[in-house]
Design a protein around this motif. Structure first.
Motif, PDB file in Angstrom:
ATOM      1  N   ASP A  96      48.259  43.119  33.644  1.00 36.91           N
ATOM      2  CA  ASP A  96      46.901  42.688  33.328  1.00 36.91           C
ATOM      3  C   ASP A  96      45.957  43.276  34.369  1.00 36.91           C
ATOM      4  N   CYS A  97      44.860  43.855  33.901  1.00 34.97           N
ATOM      5  CA  CYS A  97      43.918  44.508  34.806  1.00 34.97           C
ATOM      6  C   CYS A  97      42.640  43.686  34.954  1.00 34.97           C
ATOM      7  N   LEU A  98      42.212  43.527  36.191  1.00 36.92           N
ATOM      8  CA  LEU A  98      40.958  42.844  36.482  1.00 36.92           C
ATOM      9  C   LEU A  98      39.796  43.826  36.342  1.00 36.92           C
ATOM     10  N   LYS A  99      38.614  43.273  36.160  1.00 35.45           N
ATOM     11  CA  LYS A  99      37.436  44.105  35.927  1.00 35.45           C
ATOM     12  C   LYS A  99      36.358  43.806  36.956  1.00 35.45           C
ATOM     13  N   ILE A 100      35.821  44.844  37.557  1.00 39.23           N
ATOM     14  CA  ILE A 100      34.724  44.702  38.504  1.00 39.23           C
ATOM     15  C   ILE A 100      33.436  44.420  37.740  1.00 39.23           C
ATOM     16  N   LYS A 118      41.056  33.256  39.323  1.00 41.85           N
ATOM     17  CA  LYS A 118      40.920  32.529  38.058  1.00 41.85           C
ATOM     18  C   LYS A 118      41.232  33.443  36.879  1.00 41.85           C
ATOM     19  N   GLU A 119      40.723  34.677  36.933  1.00 40.38           N
ATOM     20  CA  GLU A 119      40.988  35.634  35.864  1.00 40.38           C
ATOM     21  C   GLU A 119      42.473  35.996  35.795  1.00 40.38           C
ATOM     22  N   ALA A 120      43.103  36.075  36.973  1.00 43.64           N
ATOM     23  CA  ALA A 120      44.498  36.509  37.039  1.00 43.64           C
ATOM     24  C   ALA A 120      45.479  35.419  36.639  1.00 43.64           C
ATOM     25  N   THR A 121      45.161  34.159  37.020  1.00 41.10           N
ATOM     26  CA  THR A 121      46.154  33.090  36.896  1.00 41.10           C
ATOM     27  C   THR A 121      45.664  31.864  36.141  1.00 41.10           C
ATOM     28  N   GLY A 122      44.359  31.770  35.942  1.00 38.38           N
ATOM     29  CA  GLY A 122      43.799  30.555  35.356  1.00 38.38           C
ATOM     30  C   GLY A 122      43.545  29.470  36.382  1.00 38.38           C
TER      31      GLY A 122
END
Length: 329
Positions: A96-100, A118-122
């Motif tokens: 899963d890729c995060l976004k700047i 939060k985006e990575a794991t909730g």
């Protein structure tokens, strides 16, 4: 800066095993945190790589807070089920890729890290009261005794703490400015304790006799004890500023290439900013980078810093107002 996230994860999910991977120089600090279950070091050797693969085999999730390539391969080979981070050049090894997002260049770094978590794991640590409070482990009795011995030349006097060098040359204040400042502090009866690692760039210093030089003489827990008991920290944008934040020790921070809105602690007596027009070039993402010969810190004069030092004492040594820069206002 990562301590609020680690504490928050453990507060919300106390039964979760929390492992942190990093460099050897943070080992003592991380092992002293009660909310970190295990700290594993990584140095790119085959032995270190296989050790990590075995220790992390089929873990549930890894949140990559850096943009390093090699370590992301290790997490892939360890078959960690969910691997989340900024893609950079390692996208293949992430699930899963995060976004700047644009606001991130204008926010205090832990706010960005919490958003990514939060985006990575909730896991949303910002739901906790005082979620952004920094944590630094207390020194052991043996560390406190060593600090007491090191500070004997002060004979119980109050002191200011400084570290001459930061993590990047563009953030370093010239040593001649430091010497000028120390001499000015001597005139108003103030003592200084120098901390930090030994450096080839700051040698043969002609220090006045109001300075106790502890460079290279302390461990991380002893550094915390010294800063905890100081009346003021004067420093460039670096580790001691954030340790001071954890202990509510007042800070006068020196900022040039590093933007104060992103890096200054939530409570700071004064962020003294270089007067050059291009200051704050080193934003978090898509940074133009430091110039070849940075001059911003050289233009930040000792006389300006001393103005705020005198004001600090005349006002009764206040900590400074609380402000969390979220970048979203």
């Amino acid at each position: 800066m990562m301590s609020p996230l680690l504490k928050g994860i453990k507060s919300l999910y106390p039964d979760t095993k929390l492992t942190v991977v990093g460099e050897e120089n943070a080992k003592q600090l991380m092992e002293a945190y009660p909310f970190v279950d295990e700290y594993l070091t990584f140095d790119k050797t085959k032995k270190s790589s296989w050790h990590l693969i075995k220790k992390l085999w089929r873990s549930d999730i890894v949140y990559l807070m850096d943009t390093l390539y090699h370590i992301s391969i290790i997490y892939g080979l360890a078959c960690i089920k969910k691997r989340v981070g900024l893609p950079h050049k390692r996208k293949f090894w992430l699930t899963d890729c995060l976004k700047i997002e644009p606001w991130m260049n204008h926010a205090f770094e832990p706010v960005v890290y919490a958003h990514f978590l939060k985006e990575a794991t909730g896991i949303d640590v910002t739901t906790l009261p005082n979620w952004d409070t920094f944590v630094y482990p207390d020194a052991r009795d043996v560390d406190k005794q060593h600090v007491k011995e090191l500070l004997e030349p002060l004979q119980g006097k109050d002191y200011i703490v400084s570290s001459l060098e930061t993590g990047g040359y563009a953030k370093n204040w010239p040593k001649e400015h430091w010497i000028t400042l120390f001499n000015e502090l001597k005139k108003i009866g103030k003592s200084v304790v120098l901390i930090g690692a030994e450096s080839q760039n700051y040698t043969n210093l002609d220090l006045p006799d109001n300075v106790v030089n502890l460079i290279g003489k302390t461990n991380l827990l002893e550094v915390g004890e010294i800063i905890k008991n100081a009346e003021l920290v004067i420093n460039g944008c670096s580790f001691p500023v954030h340790v001071a934040n954890a202990f509510n020790t007042p800070v006068i921070g020196l900022y040039g290439s590093e933007p104060s809105w992103r890096c200054a602690p939530q409570r700071i007596y004064k962020d003294v900013i270089s007067p050059v027009d291009c200051k704050g070039c080193d934003v978090l993402y898509n940074s133009p980078g430091w110039c070849e010969k940075p001059f911003c810190m050289d233009r930040l004069l000792p006389s300006t810093v001393m103005e705020y030092v005198k004001k600090f004492y005349s006002e009764g040594k206040p900590l400074g107002p609380y402000k969390l820069v979220t970048g979203k206002s």
